[in-house]
Every structure is written in structure tokens, then in C-alpha cells.
Design an enzyme around this catalytic site. Structure first.
Site, mmCIF file in Angstrom:
data_model
loop_
_atom_site.group_PDB
_atom_site.id
_atom_site.type_symbol
_atom_site.label_atom_id
_atom_site.label_comp_id
_atom_site.label_asym_id
_atom_site.label_seq_id
_atom_site.Cartn_x
_atom_site.Cartn_y
_atom_site.Cartn_z
ATOM 1 N N ASP A 65 0.841 -1.203 0.000
ATOM 2 C CA ASP A 65 0.000 0.000 0.000
ATOM 3 C C ASP A 65 0.871 1.246 0.000
ATOM 4 O O ASP A 65 1.976 1.217 0.551
ATOM 5 C CB ASP A 65 -0.824 0.037 1.302
ATOM 6 C CG ASP A 65 -2.255 -0.384 1.103
ATOM 7 O OD1 ASP A 65 -2.574 -0.906 0.032
ATOM 8 O OD2 ASP A 65 -3.054 -0.202 2.039
ATOM 9 N N TYR A 67 2.014 4.851 1.578
ATOM 10 C CA TYR A 67 1.961 5.415 2.930
ATOM 11 C C TYR A 67 0.702 6.269 3.056
ATOM 12 O O TYR A 67 0.342 6.996 2.132
ATOM 13 C CB TYR A 67 3.200 6.265 3.198
ATOM 14 C CG TYR A 67 4.500 5.501 3.104
ATOM 15 C CD1 TYR A 67 4.834 4.531 4.037
ATOM 16 C CD2 TYR A 67 5.404 5.757 2.073
ATOM 17 C CE1 TYR A 67 6.035 3.828 3.965
ATOM 18 C CE2 TYR A 67 6.611 5.058 1.988
ATOM 19 C CZ TYR A 67 6.916 4.107 2.935
ATOM 20 O OH TYR A 67 8.093 3.410 2.844
ATOM 21 N N PHE A 78 7.925 1.661 -1.211
ATOM 22 C CA PHE A 78 9.005 1.793 -0.225
ATOM 23 C C PHE A 78 9.660 3.170 -0.228
ATOM 24 O O PHE A 78 10.447 3.486 0.652
ATOM 25 C CB PHE A 78 10.080 0.701 -0.398
ATOM 26 C CG PHE A 78 9.583 -0.680 -0.144
ATOM 27 C CD1 PHE A 78 9.398 -1.137 1.158
ATOM 28 C CD2 PHE A 78 9.275 -1.533 -1.196
ATOM 29 C CE1 PHE A 78 8.916 -2.416 1.404
ATOM 30 C CE2 PHE A 78 8.794 -2.817 -0.962
ATOM 31 C CZ PHE A 78 8.615 -3.259 0.344
ATOM 32 N N HIS A 187 10.185 -9.688 5.005
ATOM 33 C CA HIS A 187 9.942 -8.272 4.730
ATOM 34 C C HIS A 187 10.958 -7.411 5.487
ATOM 35 O O HIS A 187 11.386 -7.784 6.593
ATOM 36 C CB HIS A 187 8.519 -7.923 5.172
ATOM 37 C CG HIS A 187 8.016 -6.619 4.645
ATOM 38 N ND1 HIS A 187 8.321 -5.410 5.229
ATOM 39 C CD2 HIS A 187 7.234 -6.333 3.572
ATOM 40 C CE1 HIS A 187 7.735 -4.432 4.553
ATOM 41 N NE2 HIS A 187 7.071 -4.971 3.528
#
Length: 220
Positions: A65, A67, A78, A187
Site C-alpha cells: 500500500d 503510505y 518503499f 519483509h
């Protein structure tokens, strides 16, 4: 509706834009932007594609998603706007990059330089409501980005797909591993980075693969 997207992607994704699910998705997204605050800003929705043309693409890094806090999302997974603090997952990505390659730790969170070199920084969902993580999931974005991944897999060769975490790894079935490289690990989130992300060396593995196929390496 005419989607504002880079021309080589327009050619690759043209059929998607005509499908009923996509028309419904665009109607939903337009209403969301009209009625509240949504991230990233409208012109950045397809930025991952615009910064990394289909015909230049070498690497795909999958996020989930955008931010959902003010001023952070910049349309690249990212990544964040240059004036923002480096998000925790990206700090760990930079740490692994330093340990893997010896590259200095960047002092900003903007990954647009990676995108310009052929790294598609793709979130599964391209928009989100302010302060509501996951608020635009299940509206069609996942179908669109899954199909984009599959089109890359079908139409290109020797692409590196970097799948960090369980969510990204669910997309592995979309990729033809007889002609592409899939790199998987935990992750980079602070909650999981110690469980296999650190030490996974995705950056050197990517460049070794690209070099072995006569393709230019990424200057991470």
C-alpha cells in the site's frame, strides 16, 4: 477514460484499461479524491510506471500500500518524498544494501533514481485514504497490478522479481521462473527484518543475474 501513463506501458496495458473492473475502479478512485484526502497526489498514481518504462524495465520490487500519512507517499513502493524522514522499512533496506554492496547509507527516502534505472517499485494497491491503511484494497487495484506483473512475465525476459514478505510472495504464481529470477526473503519491516531479510543480499544477486544475461547492472 484516458489513463495518463507512459507510452510503452500504455501499449502493454491497453486491454486492461478497457475492462469493466478497471472502469469501475477509476470511478471509485475519482470519487475518493473528490470526497476526501487520498494519497499519493493524483498525478503520482501511476508514477511507478511513468518513471520506469516497460521497455527499460529490469527489476520489479513489490510493495503493498502507499503510505497513508500526509506528505509521504510519492507513487513508488518503499519510497517517500525527499523532504520526509526515511521510513523504518527503507532504513532496513538501506542497511542491507550497505552490508551487501558497501554502498553508503542514503540520507533521503526518495528511490526515483532506482526507478529511472529500470526498477519498477510497484505497490499492489496504488491509492489509499488518508490515515486508513488498506482502505482501497479490494476495489480492483490488485487485479490491475497482478495483471501488470503477469504481462511483464509474459512479454519480457530476464527480469528480477524481488518479493519481500508473505504478501508479495503470494504473487509468485504470476511469474514464469523459467525465464525470470525470483528473489524471496522476509519483509524489511522492523517486525520481520531479523527473520531472513538481513543477509539475503538481494542487490548483489540482482546485479549478478542481470550481468550474466548481458544486461546493465543497477547502481543501487
Amino acid at each position: 477514460m484516458e489513463v495518463k501513463i507512459e507510452e510503452s506501458w500504455r501499449a502493454a496495458l491497453q486491454e486492461e484499461f478497457q475492462k469493466p473492473y478497471f472502469q469501475k475502479l477509476i470511478t471509485f478512485v475519482k470519487e475518493e479524491y473528490k470526497n476526501g484526502t487520498v494519497y499519493p497526489p493524483g498525478p503520482y498514481i501511476f508514477r511507478a510506471f511513468n518513471e520506469c518504462p516497460f521497455d527499460k524495465l529490469k527489476v520489479v520490487i513489490l510493495g503493498q500500500d502507499p503510505y497513508h500519512t500526509p506528505g509521504v507517499a510519492n507513487g513508488l513502493a518503499f519510497s517517500a518524498n525527499p523532504n520526509q524522514r526515511i521510513p523504518p522499512s527503507l532504513i532496513n533496506i538501506y542497511k542491507e544494501m550497505y552490508n551487501d554492496l558497501g554502498n553508503p547509507m542514503p540520507t533521503h527516502p526518495d528511490l526515483s533514481d532506482w526507478a529511472k534505472q529500470g526498477v519498477l517499485l510497484l505497490n499492489a494497491t496504488l491509492t489509499v485514504r488518508k490515515g486508513e491503511a488498506g482502505s482501497h484494497q479490494g476495489q480492483g487495484w490488485e487485479e490491475f497490478t497482478d495483471n501488470a506483473i503477469q504481462i511483464v512475465s509474459e512479454k519480457k525476459e530476464h527480469v528480477v522479481f524481488i518479493l519481500w514478505g508473505a504478501y508479495a510472495q503470494k504473487k509468485e504464481f504470476l511469474i514464469d521462473q523459467s525465464k525470470h529470477l525470483v528473489i524471496k526473503s522476509a519483509h524489511p519491516s522492523p517486525f520481520s527484518a531479523d527473520r531472513g531479510f538481513f543477509g539475503s543480499r538481494p542487490f548483489s544477486k540482482t546485479n549478478e543475474y542481470l550481468k550474466s544475461h548481458g544486461l546493465g547492472e543497477i547502481n543501487w
